[in-house]
Every structure is written in C-alpha cells, then in structure tokens.
Enzyme design. Structure first.
Site, PDB file in Angstrom:
ATOM      1  CG  HIS A  20       0.936  -6.831  10.716  1.00 49.98           C
ATOM      2  ND1 HIS A  20       0.080  -6.123   9.911  1.00 49.98           N
ATOM      3  CD2 HIS A  20       2.076  -7.012   9.997  1.00 49.98           C
ATOM      4  CE1 HIS A  20       0.663  -5.893   8.747  1.00 49.98           C
ATOM      5  NE2 HIS A  20       1.872  -6.406   8.781  1.00 49.98           N
ATOM      6  CB  ALA A  55       4.745  -9.173   8.081  1.00 48.50           C
ATOM      7  CG  ASN A 101      -0.192 -10.236   0.134  1.00 49.09           C
ATOM      8  OD1 ASN A 101      -1.068 -10.735  -0.558  1.00 49.09           O
ATOM      9  ND2 ASN A 101       0.714  -9.422  -0.356  1.00 49.09           N
TER      10      ASN A 101
END
EC number: 1.4.1.21
Length: 271
Positions: free
Chosen positions: A222, A124, A192
């Site tokens: 993010h 992502a 992850n």
C-alpha cells in the site's frame, strides 16, 4: 476492566481474541460470535480461557462495554446500530461500509445521541496520523496505490462482474483505477484502507485508488501520496498477508489489536 464482545472469528477476529487471551491487552473477552459456527468452535479451542460466551449480537450488546466488528461490510449494518442503541462503544474493522453516506450519518447520529464512541482502526497502512494532522488545513490530493498478488483479489465483486481471469495475469497489471467510493464496493475484502483514508482526509469522492495485480509479489503493498498546504508526504507499507486469509494483511489484525490496547490504556500517544 472493559468487557469486549467480538463479532466475527476470521483472521482478524481470531488474532484479536488471542491477543486478549494472552494478556497482551488488559480487557476481558466476554463474548464471541461468528455466523459460521465452526469458526467459533475453532477459535474457542485455541484460547486458554474457556469463559467467553457465544452470543448473537442482540444478546452480546446487553453484557459488554465495547463490540468489535470483524466480519464484513454487510455485518456493519447489523452490528454497529445494535451496539450504539444499547449504549455500547463499537470498533469496526470493515471500514469500507462507511462509504454509504446514509450508514455514516446514522452511525454518527446514534453515537452522539447515546454518547458512544465509534473506533475505526488504521488497518494495513501507515500515515493516517499525518493525514489527520494535515486535514486541519487544505489537502489537495490523496492517492492510494495497492499492489497485490492476483489470488488475493479472487472473489471480489469487480473481478466477477468484469470476468477477469486472474490466472491469466503473468505480469504487473492495473486492475482498477477510480475513486474510493467505487473501490470499497468493488473490492470489499481488499481495500478497507481506502475508506480509512477517505474518512481521515478529503472524502470518498476525492480519494483516488489504483489497484494492481502482480503475480511476482509475496507481500501486499500500500503506497499513499498526500499533497496539501502543509507540503507532501508518501508512505509505503509492504505487508505480509495473514496466514489464514491472503486477502487480509497481517498488519490489519495488528492495527485492531493496537487500537483496542489504546482504548484500554490511560496514556494516549500520537495523533
């Protein structure tokens, strides 16, 4: 045509299978499996092609060219060695498992011994291509700041162990600051991406991670900052959560689809 086996029929596994089923990826979905039988049944009901067999990993690896692990960090310990011993290539979505240096070494050694490939999607985030290019010279620092709604952090080991009341969070709150080594174990279903960054850059012990809970958010954010001999760059991604699992960003599923499509395509674009 590549024969694919998908281990794990949750949010990411289901999206990947549906992409194959629709013809978006030119591969054959030969087998699927999930430890929760109902998840497998539900997925098969959504596919137009009723041919995929339900096979446990020991049988799956006998028939496919590539196994895709979409289950959990714990599943990696079973799925990846089994695939490599059977001379199957493997893609792992639960990249955080590779913070375990013994697992990483075993996986690398087996892949070399059996002449196999291990694929770890970007997940992502954006910017891994730049980080990989920058790693050809010195990188000074890599920092990941992840900001999510508190409910997406529910059930994480760190939250449970520290008795954090997520419902009591009313404003932007830093939940965790540390290195990727700790982050991927503390939040195995959430970061992850920290493992992918670590493997592409300066390692788990040097990659910094900050996790922020923000009840005002409807998207998972993010932000990556990289400094090095090349200069610096910052990337920021605002992800829509998966409609079936708020802990997972929809882009993570799209990354798995894109990686499999790249494997199958003869033309390779990008770093």
């Amino acid at each position: 045509m590549l024969k694919i086996g998908v281990f794990g029929c949750g949010a990411i596994g289901a999206e990947l299978c549906k992409a194959i089923d629709s013809g978006h990826i030119d591969v054959e979905l030969y087998a699927i499996y999930d430890r929760h039988e109902q998840a497998t049944v539900d997925l098969k009901d959504k596919l137009r092609n009723t041919d995929p067999k339900v096979l446990e990993i020991v049988d799956m690896v006998k028939h496919v060219d590539l196994v895709v692990e979409c289950a959990s960090q714990q599943a990696v310990y079973e799925v990846v060695p089994a695939a490599l011993h059977a001379k199957c290539d493997v893609m792992s979505i639960s990249v955080g498992a590779f913070a375990d240096q013994n697992l990483l070494k075993t996986t690398t050694d087996l892949a070399k011994e059996y002449n196999c490939k291990v694929y770890l999607p970007s997940g992502a985030i954006a910017g891994l291509d730049g980080l990989k290019s920058a790693s050809s010279t010195s990188i000074y620092s890599v920092t990941l700041t992840t900001e999510k709604h508190p409910r997406s952090l529910a059930g994480a080991p760190y939250i449970i162990q520290n008795n954090i009341d997520l419902d009591a969070i009313t404003g932007k709150t830093v939940i965790f600051e540390g290195m990727a080594t700790e982050a991927v174990k503390a939040f195995p279903a959430n970061v992850n991406v920290a493992a992918s960054l670590s493997l592409a850059g300066i390692g788990f012990e040097k990659t910094k991670v900050k996790i922020i809970a923000n009840p005002a958010l409807s998207r998972n954010i993010h932000e990556i900052n990289v400094e090095g001999e090349f200069g610096s760059f910052t990337t920021r991604v605002e992800n829509v959560p998966s409609p079936t699992n708020p802990k997972t960003s929809y882009l993570a599923a799209l990354s798995a689809i894109s990686t499999l499509k790249k494997i199958a395509d003869p033309l390779q674009v990008g770093t």
